[in-house]
Scaffold this motif. Structure first.
Motif, PDB file in Angstrom:
ATOM      1  N   SER A   5       0.828  -1.205   0.000  1.00 64.89           N
ATOM      2  CA  SER A   5       0.000   0.000   0.000  1.00 64.89           C
ATOM      3  C   SER A   5       0.864   1.257   0.000  1.00 64.89           C
ATOM      4  O   SER A   5       0.547   2.234  -0.694  1.00 64.89           O
ATOM      5  CB  SER A   5      -0.926   0.002   1.221  1.00 64.89           C
ATOM      6  N   ALA A   6       1.959   1.225   0.771  1.00 67.40           N
ATOM      7  CA  ALA A   6       2.845   2.385   0.828  1.00 67.40           C
ATOM      8  C   ALA A   6       3.514   2.624  -0.525  1.00 67.40           C
ATOM      9  O   ALA A   6       3.657   3.772  -0.969  1.00 67.40           O
ATOM     10  CB  ALA A   6       3.900   2.192   1.913  1.00 67.40           C
ATOM     11  N   THR A   7       3.921   1.541  -1.182  1.00 62.32           N
ATOM     12  CA  THR A   7       4.544   1.672  -2.504  1.00 62.32           C
ATOM     13  C   THR A   7       3.547   2.211  -3.515  1.00 62.32           C
ATOM     14  O   THR A   7       3.867   3.103  -4.314  1.00 62.32           O
ATOM     15  CB  THR A   7       5.072   0.308  -2.989  1.00 62.32           C
ATOM     16  N   ARG A   8       2.343   1.699  -3.475  1.00 64.16           N
ATOM     17  CA  ARG A   8       1.305   2.168  -4.398  1.00 64.16           C
ATOM     18  C   ARG A   8       1.025   3.662  -4.187  1.00 64.16           C
ATOM     19  O   ARG A   8       0.906   4.422  -5.139  1.00 64.16           O
ATOM     20  CB  ARG A   8       0.025   1.352  -4.204  1.00 64.16           C
ATOM     21  N   GLU A   9       0.938   4.062  -2.934  1.00 69.60           N
ATOM     22  CA  GLU A   9       0.668   5.470  -2.642  1.00 69.60           C
ATOM     23  C   GLU A   9       1.825   6.351  -3.099  1.00 69.60           C
ATOM     24  O   GLU A   9       1.615   7.463  -3.606  1.00 69.60           O
ATOM     25  CB  GLU A   9       0.424   5.643  -1.133  1.00 69.60           C
ATOM     26  N   ARG A  10       3.052   5.864  -2.917  1.00 71.57           N
ATOM     27  CA  ARG A  10       4.228   6.631  -3.357  1.00 71.57           C
ATOM     28  C   ARG A  10       4.235   6.779  -4.869  1.00 71.57           C
ATOM     29  O   ARG A  10       4.549   7.851  -5.409  1.00 71.57           O
ATOM     30  CB  ARG A  10       5.496   5.926  -2.879  1.00 71.57           C
ATOM     31  N   LEU A  11       3.877   5.727  -5.571  1.00 70.23           N
ATOM     32  CA  LEU A  11       3.799   5.781  -7.028  1.00 70.23           C
ATOM     33  C   LEU A  11       2.711   6.749  -7.492  1.00 70.23           C
ATOM     34  O   LEU A  11       2.916   7.533  -8.422  1.00 70.23           O
ATOM     35  CB  LEU A  11       3.516   4.388  -7.591  1.00 70.23           C
ATOM     36  N   LEU A  12       1.561   6.690  -6.834  1.00 67.17           N
ATOM     37  CA  LEU A  12       0.462   7.574  -7.213  1.00 67.17           C
ATOM     38  C   LEU A  12       0.849   9.031  -6.990  1.00 67.17           C
ATOM     39  O   LEU A  12       0.612   9.883  -7.859  1.00 67.17           O
ATOM     40  CB  LEU A  12      -0.783   7.216  -6.409  1.00 67.17           C
ATOM     41  N   THR A  13       1.452   9.323  -5.850  1.00 63.10           N
ATOM     42  CA  THR A  13       1.882  10.691  -5.566  1.00 63.10           C
ATOM     43  C   THR A  13       2.891  11.166  -6.592  1.00 63.10           C
ATOM     44  O   THR A  13       2.806  12.292  -7.106  1.00 63.10           O
ATOM     45  CB  THR A  13       2.487  10.771  -4.162  1.00 63.10           C
ATOM     46  N   ALA A  14       3.843  10.309  -6.923  1.00 58.94           N
ATOM     47  CA  ALA A  14       4.861  10.671  -7.912  1.00 58.94           C
ATOM     48  C   ALA A  14       4.230  10.958  -9.263  1.00 58.94           C
ATOM     49  O   ALA A  14       4.566  11.945  -9.929  1.00 58.94           O
ATOM     50  CB  ALA A  14       5.892   9.546  -8.030  1.00 58.94           C
ATOM     51  N   ALA A  15       3.328  10.093  -9.689  1.00 56.73           N
ATOM     52  CA  ALA A  15       2.685  10.268 -10.995  1.00 56.73           C
ATOM     53  C   ALA A  15       1.902  11.563 -11.056  1.00 56.73           C
ATOM     54  O   ALA A  15       2.006  12.332 -12.031  1.00 56.73           O
ATOM     55  CB  ALA A  15       1.766   9.085 -11.282  1.00 56.73           C
ATOM     56  N   LEU A  16       1.119  11.849 -10.038  1.00 56.01           N
ATOM     57  CA  LEU A  16       0.289  13.051 -10.049  1.00 56.01           C
ATOM     58  C   LEU A  16       1.133  14.311 -10.035  1.00 56.01           C
ATOM     59  O   LEU A  16       0.811  15.299 -10.721  1.00 56.01           O
ATOM     60  CB  LEU A  16      -0.668  13.028  -8.855  1.00 56.01           C
ATOM     61  N   GLU A  17       2.215  14.289  -9.271  1.00 53.17           N
ATOM     62  CA  GLU A  17       3.123  15.447  -9.254  1.00 53.17           C
ATOM     63  C   GLU A  17       3.734  15.680 -10.631  1.00 53.17           C
ATOM     64  O   GLU A  17       3.839  16.824 -11.099  1.00 53.17           O
ATOM     65  CB  GLU A  17       4.217  15.237  -8.211  1.00 53.17           C
ATOM     66  N   LEU A  18       4.121  14.607 -11.291  1.00 58.23           N
ATOM     67  CA  LEU A  18       4.718  14.725 -12.617  1.00 58.23           C
ATOM     68  C   LEU A  18       3.692  15.165 -13.661  1.00 58.23           C
ATOM     69  O   LEU A  18       3.996  15.967 -14.540  1.00 58.23           O
ATOM     70  CB  LEU A  18       5.349  13.399 -13.025  1.00 58.23           C
ATOM     71  N   PHE A  19       2.470  14.632 -13.575  1.00 61.41           N
ATOM     72  CA  PHE A  19       1.435  15.043 -14.523  1.00 61.41           C
ATOM     73  C   PHE A  19       1.207  16.549 -14.437  1.00 61.41           C
ATOM     74  O   PHE A  19       1.065  17.224 -15.467  1.00 61.41           O
ATOM     75  CB  PHE A  19       0.120  14.317 -14.229  1.00 61.41           C
ATOM     76  N   ALA A  20       1.166  17.075 -13.211  1.00 59.19           N
ATOM     77  CA  ALA A  20       0.919  18.504 -13.024  1.00 59.19           C
ATOM     78  C   ALA A  20       2.110  19.336 -13.473  1.00 59.19           C
ATOM     79  O   ALA A  20       1.939  20.432 -14.027  1.00 59.19           O
ATOM     80  CB  ALA A  20       0.597  18.791 -11.561  1.00 59.19           C
ATOM     81  N   ALA A  21       3.321  18.833 -13.246  1.00 61.90           N
ATOM     82  CA  ALA A  21       4.520  19.624 -13.512  1.00 61.90           C
ATOM     83  C   ALA A  21       4.945  19.606 -14.974  1.00 61.90           C
ATOM     84  O   ALA A  21       5.328  20.639 -15.541  1.00 61.90           O
ATOM     85  CB  ALA A  21       5.670  19.134 -12.630  1.00 61.90           C
ATOM     86  N   GLN A  22       4.892  18.439 -15.618  1.00 59.42           N
ATOM     87  CA  GLN A  22       5.429  18.336 -16.974  1.00 59.42           C
ATOM     88  C   GLN A  22       4.423  17.824 -18.002  1.00 59.42           C
ATOM     89  O   GLN A  22       4.737  17.716 -19.185  1.00 59.42           O
ATOM     90  CB  GLN A  22       6.657  17.419 -16.983  1.00 59.42           C
ATOM     91  N   GLY A  23       3.197  17.535 -17.540  1.00 63.24           N
ATOM     92  CA  GLY A  23       2.159  17.106 -18.452  1.00 63.24           C
ATOM     93  C   GLY A  23       1.959  15.605 -18.451  1.00 63.24           C
ATOM     94  O   GLY A  23       2.910  14.835 -18.252  1.00 63.24           O
ATOM     95  N   TYR A  24       0.726  15.195 -18.678  1.00 66.71           N
ATOM     96  CA  TYR A  24       0.393  13.766 -18.675  1.00 66.71           C
ATOM     97  C   TYR A  24       1.085  13.033 -19.813  1.00 66.71           C
ATOM     98  O   TYR A  24       1.699  11.980 -19.621  1.00 66.71           O
ATOM     99  CB  TYR A  24      -1.126  13.611 -18.773  1.00 66.71           C
ATOM    100  N   ALA A  25       0.992  13.574 -21.012  1.00 67.60           N
ATOM    101  CA  ALA A  25       1.539  12.893 -22.186  1.00 67.60           C
ATOM    102  C   ALA A  25       3.057  12.752 -22.105  1.00 67.60           C
ATOM    103  O   ALA A  25       3.625  11.761 -22.577  1.00 67.60           O
ATOM    104  CB  ALA A  25       1.146  13.636 -23.457  1.00 67.60           C
TER     105      ALA A  25
END
Length: 212
Positions: free
Chosen positions: A21-41
């Protein structure tokens, strides 16, 4: 010989589940931060794994498609509403419409807080896709409607699930317009205005009695 108790047997599994669960949450947080910062695509699994400090395969094991990160984000918001609804259900004096209004305000606040992310996902068409992949009307909205019917606050001849869908559809439409307009109007006010019209109707007594 030392016997193994159920608690002993379950502990390793519990630890593995917590780590997962901790790994999944860390991955989700990382992905969302990156989507906002550099774009989803522009964000790849490699970017997400590196930011979360795990291997690419680990990221893939938790989220099979990149869209799954967005779906998990939306579902997390709905889970927040569920927790709020549970508190509302135990609070005497709050009507169903008041509970629904609080849920819509909470959704507005979440979108305002994560505006850059919501805007990126909306403009890229990913947010709409997430709503169609298992992120249907939040249970909290249906629960509030059902309570209102049980208390006599909402008409019992209406289908609770259909009414909840109408409320949520109004939220999705208002959110889309808000994001398209670059946040040009207060989202919470727009959501509450829609709820008021839905709760009270939009015809006058004369209009309801008029014939064609």
């Amino acid at each position: 010989m030392t016997s193994t108790t159920p608690q002993d047997a379950g502990a390793p599994q519990d630890r593995r589940e917590r780590r997962r669960s901790a790994t999944r949450e860390r991955l989700l947080t990382a992905a969302l931060e990156l989507f906002a910062a550099q774009g989803y695509a522009a964000t790849t699994y490699e970017h997400i794994a590196e930011r979360a400090d795990v291997g690419r395969q680990t990221a893939f094991n938790h989220f099979r498609r990149k869209e799954d990160f967005v779906t998990a984000w939306v579902r997390g918001r709905h889970e927040q509403l569920d927790r709020q609804d549970e508190a509302d259900a135990s609070t005497a004096g709050k009507t169903a419409v008041e509970a629904l209004a609080d849920e819509l305000r909470a959704l507005a606040e979440l979108n305002e807080r994560d505006y850059a992310l919501a805007k990126e996902l909306h403009d890229g068409g990913v947010l709409h896709t997430a709503f169609g992949h298992g992120t249907t009307t939040p249970p909290a909205i249906g629960s509030a409607v059902t309570r209102g019917q049980r208390r006599g606050e909402i008409r019992r001849d209406l289908d609770a699930a259909a009414l909840a869908d109408m409320i949520f559809d109004g939220y999705v439409t208002a959110l889309s317009r808000w994001l398209r307009s670059d946040g040009a109007f207060p989202l919470a006010e727009a959501l509450l205005a829609r709820l008021t019209v839905l709760a009270t109707g939009f015809t006058t007594p004369a209009g309801r009695n008029a014939t064609a």
